[in-house]
Design an enzyme around this catalytic site. Structure first.
Site, short mmCIF file in Angstrom:
data_model
loop_
_atom_site.label_atom_id
_atom_site.label_comp_id
_atom_site.label_asym_id
_atom_site.label_seq_id
_atom_site.Cartn_x
_atom_site.Cartn_y
_atom_site.Cartn_z
N SER A 147 0.88 -1.15 0.00
CA SER A 147 0.00 0.00 0.00
C SER A 147 0.92 1.20 0.00
O SER A 147 1.69 1.39 0.91
CB SER A 147 -0.88 -0.02 1.25
OG SER A 147 -1.58 1.19 1.32
N ARG A 148 0.83 2.01 -1.08
CA ARG A 148 1.83 3.07 -1.21
C ARG A 148 1.51 4.30 -0.38
O ARG A 148 2.39 5.07 -0.06
CB ARG A 148 1.98 3.45 -2.68
CG ARG A 148 2.72 2.40 -3.47
CD ARG A 148 3.15 2.93 -4.82
NE ARG A 148 2.21 2.58 -5.86
CZ ARG A 148 2.28 1.43 -6.55
NH1 ARG A 148 3.23 0.56 -6.31
NH2 ARG A 148 1.40 1.16 -7.48
N VAL A 149 0.24 4.53 -0.05
CA VAL A 149 -0.07 5.74 0.70
C VAL A 149 -0.75 5.48 2.04
O VAL A 149 -0.86 6.36 2.87
CB VAL A 149 -0.96 6.70 -0.12
CG1 VAL A 149 -0.21 7.21 -1.32
CG2 VAL A 149 -2.25 6.05 -0.51
#
Lengths: 525, 176
Positions: free
Chosen positions: A389-391
Site C-alpha cells: 500500500s503506497r499511501v
C-alpha cells in the site's frame, strides 16, 4: 393493493395533459443508416457532441462515441430489436449522466440509475451526475490521512488503506477477491451505527445475476444494505451497459464525496469491463492493439480511478472544483473522500498480462491473492510479500502502526526460513524462534468470511503475536485462544479496547494486554 | 468524404472555374431525376455483367444533349468503373451548389394541402433560424400525420403534427 379511485386517476391525467400542450420545438435529428451488434450508425445529428445521449423513436437511448466525417457511431443502452434503418434519432443536448440521490442507498440499480430490485421508484432529491467527468485537480485534493478500516487483520495491519486511496485487489478466480471487498463493506457498519457512515457502492460488471443476488443477500443479512448501493450490469446485458457500470458507480460515489462525506466504491471487476470495452471498440472499428484491446484502454481505467480521491477539507476551495455538475453547485463541502477497490482477475497467476499491469501501475498499491495460499487454508489468501500500500501508512491509527510495524518484516523473515522447518529439531534456537513466531502470526492473520474484526481487537491480538507472547500456545489452537482472549478483553477491559481503538498506545495498555494474554494462555499450554 | 463526394467536388470546382455552373447544374438535375425515375437504368449501371462499352454507349445516348464538362465526367467515371454512383454524384453536386449559393432545402410535410401564404410563413421561420439567403421548399402531403405539419432542414426538425403529439402523450402516460 388498494383500489384505484377513478377521480384520482383522471385528476392526474388532467394535470399531465394540461401541462403537456405546446411541446413542439426545433430539434436536431438524424436517421439511422445501420444498426446491429449494439451499435448504430447515424446520418445527420450535425451538432452532436462526443459522449452525448441521443434518443430513438421508441425511447431507447444511446451514447455517441464516434464522430466521423459522414456518420455518427453510437452505442445503444438498450435492445436494438425495435430500431430499424431510417428511424429518426433525436439529440438530447445532455452528456450521458445518471440521476443520483440519497434514496439510492439500500437499492440495486442498473447502469442508467434505474432500480432493478422491484422496490419501486427511487426517492429523494436527485442530482444529474455525469458518467464521464474529469477528476478533481491537484488544488482540490489533500493527502490521504484517514484510515479506511477493512476489518481484515492482515490488510489493516500490513497493507493499510486510507480514505481516498485506490487499492487494487488482484488474484486468480476463486481466491476470495470479492469476499475481501464485501467484508470491507460489512465492516463499515460500525461507522454507520456511529453516525459517520462510509457510503458503499458495489459495482458488479458482467457477473451472473445469481452471484449479484447472493452478494445483496449477504449484505442484507449483515445489515450493510442501508448504507450501500449495488450497481449491476449482468453478463446478459449489452456491452455498453457493462463498460459504463463502473462510471455509474463512481458517479454515485462522487455525489457523496462532493458533499463532504466518505464513500467506498468496489469495481467487481475491471477485467470484465475492459473486455466489454474491447467489444464495443472493435465493433466501432477502432484499431486493436495488444491482446486486441484498443489503444485507450489504459486511459479508460486511469480516468475512472483518478476520480477516487481525498478532497481538500477547506470548503471554500472545494467549491471551486473543476467540472462540477450543475446540480451539485451549492451542495459542495470539503473533506469528502472516495476510496476505490478495483478488482482484477488474473489467469493462472499471470500479473504481467496487459490489463493487470495497467491497473497495478494506476493504483496506489495492490492486495495480491494466491490460490495455493487459499488451498493451504490461509484465508484471506493474501500474499503479504507481493502486496503493498503506497499511501495507506500515513492513514494508519497510531496504535496499529506501532504494534504492526515489525509484523511485515517478521513474516518476510519467516517465509525465507519456512523451507527449513522440515528439519525439525536440527535447527538452532534463533531460527526456531522465528519459525515459531511466524507460524503463529499466520494463524492470527487467518479470518473467516463475513467476520470483520474491529481495529482495537486487531491491535490487541497482533501485539501479542509480535511480542512473542503466543509461544506457549500450540499452533492449531491459536484461533481458539484468540476468541477467548477477545471475549475476556471486551467483557473486562472495555476501556483498554476503547483506548487502543482511538489510537493510543501506552505502557499501561501494553501491560494489560500482556497480563490478560498470559492469563488466557495458561489453559492452552 | 465518400467517393461520390470526391467526384462531385471536382466537377463543381471545375464548373465554377470555367464559369459554366448553370449548364452543368442543369445537366446534374436531369441526370439525378432520370436515374431516380428509372429503376432499370440504375440497376443496369450497377450491373457488373454489362460491359463498360455498353454502359458508355447507353449513357451517351440518354444524355447526348449535356455539356462538354458533364460528358467528360461520365467518360472519366466509366473509365474508372464508377458508373454506379452517377446518381449520388449528381445529388451531391446539387447540394454543394445550394450550399455555395446559400440556398437551404426545406421539406414540409403536412396532413392536408397547405396554402402558399402558410408556406411563406414557414419560409420566414427557416430564414430566421439559419443564415440561408434563399429557401427552397418541397411540400408533400401525408394523411397519417392526422393534422399539423413537419418542417425539416439542415438536419433539424420542427415537428408539430398531431400524430407526434399523441405519441408523446402516450409515452408520458405510460411513464407515470
Amino acid at each position: 393493493m388498494s383500489q384505484i379511485r377513478p377521480d384520482e386517476v383522471s385528476s392526474i391525467l388532467k394535470e399531465q395533459i394540461s401541462g403537456f400542450a405546446g411541446q413542439a420545438s426545433l430539434e436536431e435529428v438524424g436517421t439511422v443508416l445501420q444498426v446491429g451488434d449494439g451499435i448504430a450508425r447515424i446520418h445527420g445529428l450535425f451538432g452532436v457532441q462526443s459522449g452525448e445521449l441521443v434518443e430513438f423513436e421508441n425511447g431507447v437511448k444511446a451514447v455517441v462515441l464516434n464522430l466521423e466525417e459522414d456518420n455518427v457511431g453510437a452505442v445503444l443502452m438498450g435492445a436494438s430489436t425495435d430500431i430499424k434503418e431510417g428511424d429518426q434519432v433525436k439529440r438530447t443536448n445532455r452528456i450521458a449522466s445518471i440521476p443520483v440521490s440519497d434514496g439510492m442507498l439500500g437499492r440495486v440499480v442498473n447502469t442508467l440509475g434505474e432500480p432493478i430490485d422491484g422496490k419501486g421508484p427511487i426517492g429523494g432529491e436527485t442530482v444529474d451526475m455525469p458518467l464521464e467527468r474529469k477528476a478533481p485537480g491537484v488544488l482540490f485534493r489533500q493527502p490521504v490521512n484517514e484510515p479506511l478500516q477493512t476489518g481484515i487483520k492482515s490488510i489493516d495491519a500490513m497493507i493499510p488503506i486510507g480514505r481516498g486511496q485506490r487499492e487494487l485487489v488482484i488474484g486468480d478466480r476463486q481466491t476470495g477477491k470479492t469476499a475481501i471487498c464485501i467484508d470491507t463493506i460489512i465492516n463499515q457498519k460500525e461507522f454507520y451505527d456511529k453516525g459517520e457512515p462510509v457510503y458503499c457502492i458495489y459495482v458488479a460488471v458482467g457477473q451472473k445475476e445469481s452471484t449479484v443476488k447472493q452478494v445483496v443477500k449477504a449484505l442484507e443479512e449483515k445489515g450493510a444494505m442501508p448504507y450501500t448501493t449495488v450497481v449491476s450490469a449482468a453478463a446478459s446485458l449489452p456491452a455498453p451497459l457493462q463498460f459504463y457500470a463502473p462510471m455509474a458507480g463512481v458517479a454515485i460515489g462522487e455525489f457523496f464525496r462532493d458533499q463532504g462525506k466518505a464513500a467506498l466504491v468496489v469495481f467487481d471487476d475491471l477485467s470484465k469491463q475492459a473486455v466489454a470495452y474491447r467489444e464495443v471498440s472493435l465493433l466501432l472499428r477502432r484499431p486493436p492493439g495488444r491482446e486486441a484491446y484498443p489503444g485507450d484502454v489504459f486511459y479508460l481505467h486511469s480516468r475512472l480511478l483518478e476520480r477516487a480521491c481525498k478532497l481538500n477539507s477547506n470548503t471554500e476551495i472545494t467549491e471551486k472544483m473543476n467540472d462540477l455538475p450543475e446540480g451539485m453547485k451549492g451542495k459542495v463541502k470539503g473533506g469528502g473522500s472516495l476510496t476505490a477497490l478495483p478488482i482484477i482477475e488474473t489467469q493462472g497467476g499471470d500479473v504481467s498480462a496487459y490489463i493487470p499491469t495497467n491497473v497495478i501501475s494506476i493504483t496506489d498499491g495492490q492486495i495480491f491473492l494466491e490460490s495455493n495460499l487459499f488451498n493451504s487454508g490461509v484465508r484471506p489468501a493474501i500474499n503479504v510479500g507481493l502486496s503493498v500500500s503506497r499511501v495507506g501508512g500515513n492513514a494508519q491509527i497510531k496504535s496499529m502502526k506501532k504494534v504492526a510495524g515489525t509484523l511485515k518484516l517478521d513474516q518476510a523473515e519467516y517465509r525465507e526460513l519456512e523451507a527449513f522447518s522440515k528439519f525439525g529439531s536440527d535447527l538452532d534456537a534463533a531460527t526456531k524462534a522465528v519459525l515459531d513466531k511466524g507460524s503463529r502470526n499466520v494463524e492470527i492473520l487467518k479470518q473467516a468470511q463475513y467476520s470483520p474484526v474491529e481495529v482495537s481487537k486487531q491491535v490487541a491480538i497482533i501485539f501479542l503475536g509480535t511480542t512473542g507472547a503466543l509461544r506457549s500456545i500450540p499452533v492449531n489452537r491459536v484461533r481458539e485462544f484468540e476468541n477467548e482472549y477477545f471475549e475476556v478483553l471486551s467483557s473486562k477491559h472495555k476501556d483498554t479496547l476503547d483506548a487502543l481503538g482511538s489510537g493510543k498506545i501506552t505502557d499501561e495498555l501494553k501491560a494489560t494486554m500482556t497480563t490478560v494474554g498470559a492469563e488466557v494462555a495458561k489453559s492452552y499450554a | 468524404m465518400n467517393v461520390a463526394g470526391r467526384y462531385a467536388k471536382s466537377i463543381f470546382e471545375l464548373a465554377v472555374e470555367k464559369k459554366s455552373l448553370a449548364p452543368v447544374a442543369e445537366d446534374m438535375q436531369t441526370i439525378a431525376s432520370t436515374i431516380a425515375e428509372n429503376a432499370d437504368l440504375k440497376s443496369m449501371l450497377n450491373n457488373p455483367l454489362i460491359s463498360k462499352s455498353t454502359k458508355v454507349e447507353v449513357l451517351n445516348k440518354i444524355f447526348s444533349s449535356t455539356s462538354e464538362l458533364t460528358q467528360n465526367l461520365m467518360r472519366v467515371m466509366s473509365s474508372k468503373n464508377r458508373e454506379g454512383i452517377l446518381h449520388d454524384v449528381a445529388t451531391t453536386f446539387l447540394s454543394l451548389k445550394n450550399k455555395s449559393e446559400g440556398i437551404t432545402e426545406v421539406s414540409v410535410i403536412t396532413a392536408k394541402e397547405i396554402k402558399a401564404a402558410d408556406l411563406s410563413g414557414i419560409e420566414a421561420y427557416v430564414k430566421s433560424n439559419t443564415n440561408a439567403k434563399k429557401v427552397l421548399i418541397t411540400n408533400s402531403v401525408d394523411e397519417s400525420l392526422i393534422g399539423g405539419f413537419k418542417v425539416s432542414f439542415d438536419g433539424k426538425l420542427y415537428d408539430s403534427t398531431v400524430s407526434t403529439h399523441l405519441n408523446n402523450l402516450k409515452k408520458e402516460l405510460k411513464l407515470a
